[in-house]
Scaffold this motif. Structure first.
Motif, PDB file in Angstrom:
ATOM      1  N   TRP A 165      24.547  34.793  30.177  1.00 50.53           N
ATOM      2  CA  TRP A 165      25.466  34.235  29.180  1.00 50.53           C
ATOM      3  C   TRP A 165      26.642  35.188  28.960  1.00 50.53           C
ATOM      4  N   PHE A 166      26.335  36.465  28.743  1.00 49.76           N
ATOM      5  CA  PHE A 166      27.390  37.423  28.383  1.00 49.76           C
ATOM      6  C   PHE A 166      28.461  37.524  29.475  1.00 49.76           C
ATOM      7  N   GLY A 170      29.402  35.416  31.427  1.00 50.30           N
ATOM      8  CA  GLY A 170      30.179  34.177  31.527  1.00 50.30           C
ATOM      9  C   GLY A 170      31.205  34.047  30.418  1.00 50.30           C
ATOM     10  N   THR A 171      31.135  34.916  29.401  1.00 49.65           N
ATOM     11  CA  THR A 171      32.085  34.830  28.297  1.00 49.65           C
ATOM     12  C   THR A 171      33.416  35.479  28.688  1.00 49.65           C
ATOM     13  N   GLU A 172      34.406  35.313  27.828  1.00 43.98           N
ATOM     14  CA  GLU A 172      35.713  35.937  28.080  1.00 43.98           C
ATOM     15  C   GLU A 172      35.570  37.444  28.230  1.00 43.98           C
ATOM     16  N   LEU A 173      34.791  38.024  27.317  1.00 48.56           N
ATOM     17  CA  LEU A 173      34.605  39.477  27.341  1.00 48.56           C
ATOM     18  C   LEU A 173      33.878  39.915  28.616  1.00 48.56           C
ATOM     19  N   SER A 212      33.715  38.319  31.428  1.00 46.93           N
ATOM     20  CA  SER A 212      34.594  38.111  32.584  1.00 46.93           C
ATOM     21  C   SER A 212      35.581  39.264  32.722  1.00 46.93           C
ATOM     22  N   SER A 213      36.069  39.766  31.576  1.00 43.43           N
ATOM     23  CA  SER A 213      37.036  40.860  31.656  1.00 43.43           C
ATOM     24  C   SER A 213      36.351  42.116  32.186  1.00 43.43           C
ATOM     25  N   ARG A 258      33.877  42.028  34.397  1.00 45.71           N
ATOM     26  CA  ARG A 258      33.755  41.808  35.848  1.00 45.71           C
ATOM     27  C   ARG A 258      35.088  42.041  36.543  1.00 45.71           C
TER      28      ARG A 258
END
Lengths: 264, 314
Positions: free
Chosen positions: B164-165, B167-170, B172-173, B175
């Motif tokens: 889940w984490f 996949g979030t905006e945060l 993703s940033s 990654r």
């Protein structure tokens, strides 16, 4: 829209490799200006763009974007105002992430990143439509890793990412130099299209004098960390490569630079 | 036949160890694979997690509270490494080594709290005396106290949360930071902050694993984390080599690190049965990691020369 005042930058100051890369550059861009930047190797073109983007702090001078003083802002904070495309197609995108993930990252430029979903269904549809306009067949490959794309496709994608959230300033750092002539022409025409459509204030570095003359409403030529020539309006429209070389010789009192410019 | 029986008999133990170290391997996966940083803090933060948890339990805390304290301590260790790296500009590997070294002293102090001593290298938490969450003693029991009943759901919850984490905006940033820092910054991502965050999350997981391990084996020791980074890497790499082609989904990739850890412990059990000493294991682990890291490198090299050869013939 962009105002540079007396920007100075020296690399490796105090060492044997000291290089005065920017030597008091002042430049003002009006909203909607499309400025092409030419100059030989080491003239300070990329340094100028990096100074605006905030890759490192400048030694002296001030940088204002739309009236906001960004001189002391770090790179990621200035990104709120700036869209960028780099010379190396690898630089502007994340190779190990999907096309849609790259776009979703760009969609959130200038926003706080929270624990909301990194991409939504509605966005996917929007990206599919936007990719169709590029006409590179990417709209059916939303979940492909960007690393699988060609250099030209990556640059076109980076261009789309840079303009996804309308930037106050678009910085193009020789973004077609690493591409073959045919692909370069395609990416350049896509650039022209996007800049016109969104009326973007743009600084575009190019090695190609013809491109510099054919695009934009203003042309500046850099030499030894300074702006040596600044041509706009009617004069820019009538400009030829020969004119440009002659003017450059007059402005700098140098003729050996001709070869340097033409060869590079 | 005897050999086979005794090997099979030790399988549950290997599986239990593998699951616990699997959580640690997920932590290593976050730094090594996602953030593209080799974080050596983990050797220290694993023991910190163990020490903190054992301390809490020996002071009479609820084991879950002790576990939470252990995770927080690990996150703090990650924060220190992250700040040394981003704020102080120390290369990531060195920053990790510095924190790891400092943690050695700190861990000795943690385990001595409340004992009247100044430092302590071992802190026992016997399952006879304390209400532990899990213990290796019940690894073959068919009862509710069997560690697998706790470990399997825990591992799955960790994977689900991270899925889940990231996949979030945060997430993703984070990654993006690992994939391409220049791009991340150009998109307005504060890469210093995302790196710190990644190190915090990773070391929290590693301490989590250490906390479970100290309960599982009934004690925390100051050197329980020695070489942990190499075991974590071994797990990540074994998982990738064996399952990388099949497991494409992110959650499955995390799972493959856990499976890698389990396989690692099965192999270790096997070679121990074959007569190797436990002290030889570090050498063996180092060899395994070196070999598995070499294979893709050489594969790439030979594949290239192969292509060149083809072109010459054409």
């Amino acid at each position: 829209m962009l105002e540079l005042q007396n920007i100075c930058k020296t690399f490796n100051a105090g060492t044997i490799n000291e290089k005065r890369a920017l030597n008091g550059v002042s430049l003002t861009l009006k909203e909607g200006d499309f400025v092409t930047v030419i100059g030989g190797n080491g003239a300070g073109k990329s340094t100028l763009l990096n100074a605006v983007a905030g890759v490192w702090p400048v030694d002296r001078g001030s940088i204002l974007i739309d009236g906001v003083d960004v001189t002391r802002l770090p790179e990621h904070k200035r990104a709120k105002y700036i869209g960028r495309v780099f010379q190396d197609p690898m630089t502007g995108t994340a190779a190990t992430m999907q096309i849609e993930e790259n776009l979703a990252l760009a969609r959130r430029r200038g926003q706080r990143r929270t624990l909301r979903p990194g991409i939504t269904r509605a966005e996917r549809e929007e990206y599919r439509e936007l990719l169709k306009i590029l006409d590179l067949g990417l709209e059916d490959r939303l979940t492909s890793k960007v690393g699988l794309l060609s250099g030209g496709q990556r640059q076109a994608l980076t261009l789309l990412m840079a303009s996804l959230v309308k930037p106050k300033l678009l910085l193009l750092d020789e973004h077609t130099a690493a591409l073959d002539p045919k692909t370069a022409a395609k990416v350049l025409s896509a650039t022209e299209q996007i800049v016109q459509r969104d009326r973007l204030t743009t600084l575009m570095i190019t090695h190609n004098m013809r491109d510099a003359i054919a695009h934009g409403n203003r042309l500046i030529m850099m030499y030894e960390g300074r702006i040596a020539l600044d041509i706009s309006g009617e004069e820019k429209k009538r400009l030829t490569v020969e004119d440009l070389l002659a003017k450059f010789g007059q402005a700098t009192g140098s003729d050996e630079a001709d070869d340097k410019l033409l060869l590079s | 036949m005897d050999f086979l029986l005794s090997f099979l008999n030790s399988m549950p133990g290997a599986l239990g160890q593998g699951l616990i170290w699997g959580i640690m391997a997920i932590g290593v996966y976050i730094t090594y694979r996602i953030l593209d940083v080799a974080d050596l803090t983990v050797d220290g933060s694993l023991a910190t997690g163990g020490a903190m948890c054992a301390l809490g339990i020996s002071l009479g805390w609820n084991p879950w509270v002790a576990l939470a304290a252990a995770i927080l301590a690990g996150m703090l260790a990650g924060l220190v490494t992250g700040l040394l790296h981003t704020l102080c500009g120390i290369p990531a590997i060195l920053a990790g080594i510095l924190t790891q070294l400092a943690l050695y002293s700190i861990n000795l102090r943690i385990m001595a709290i409340g004992s009247g001593l100044t430092t302590k290298a071992t802190l026992s938490v016997s399952v006879d005396k304390y209400p532990l969450m899990l213990s290796s003693r019940y690894i073959r029991d068919l009862s509710a106290s069997n560690p697998f009943i706790l470990l399997v759901p825990l591992v799955l919850i960790v994977i689900a949360l991270l899925y889940w984490f990231f996949g979030t905006e945060l997430g993703s940033s984070l990654r993006a930071t690992g994939a391409n820092q220049n791009m991340a910054r150009a998109q307005g991502i504060n890469t210093s902050w995302t790196k710190v965050l990644g190190l915090v999350v990773s070391n929290g997981l590693v301490a989590f694993s250490g906390a479970l391990l100290s309960q599982y084996q009934g004690s925390a020791t100051v050197d329980m984390g020695r070489g942990a980074i190499v075991i974590g890497l071994a797990a990540v790499i074994i998982g990738e080599v064996l399952l990388g082609k099949v497991f494409r989904n992110f959650a499955l990739k995390l799972l493959s690190a856990v499976i890698g850890a389990i396989i690692y412990y099965i192999v270790i059990t096997l070679v121990l049965r074959l007569g190797l000493e436990t002290t030889d294991l570090k050498l063996l682990t180092a060899l395994v990691v070196a070999v598995f890291l070499t294979i893709p490198h050489w594969k790439g090299k030979f594949a290239k020369t192969g292509k060149k050869g083809d072109a010459a013939h054409a």
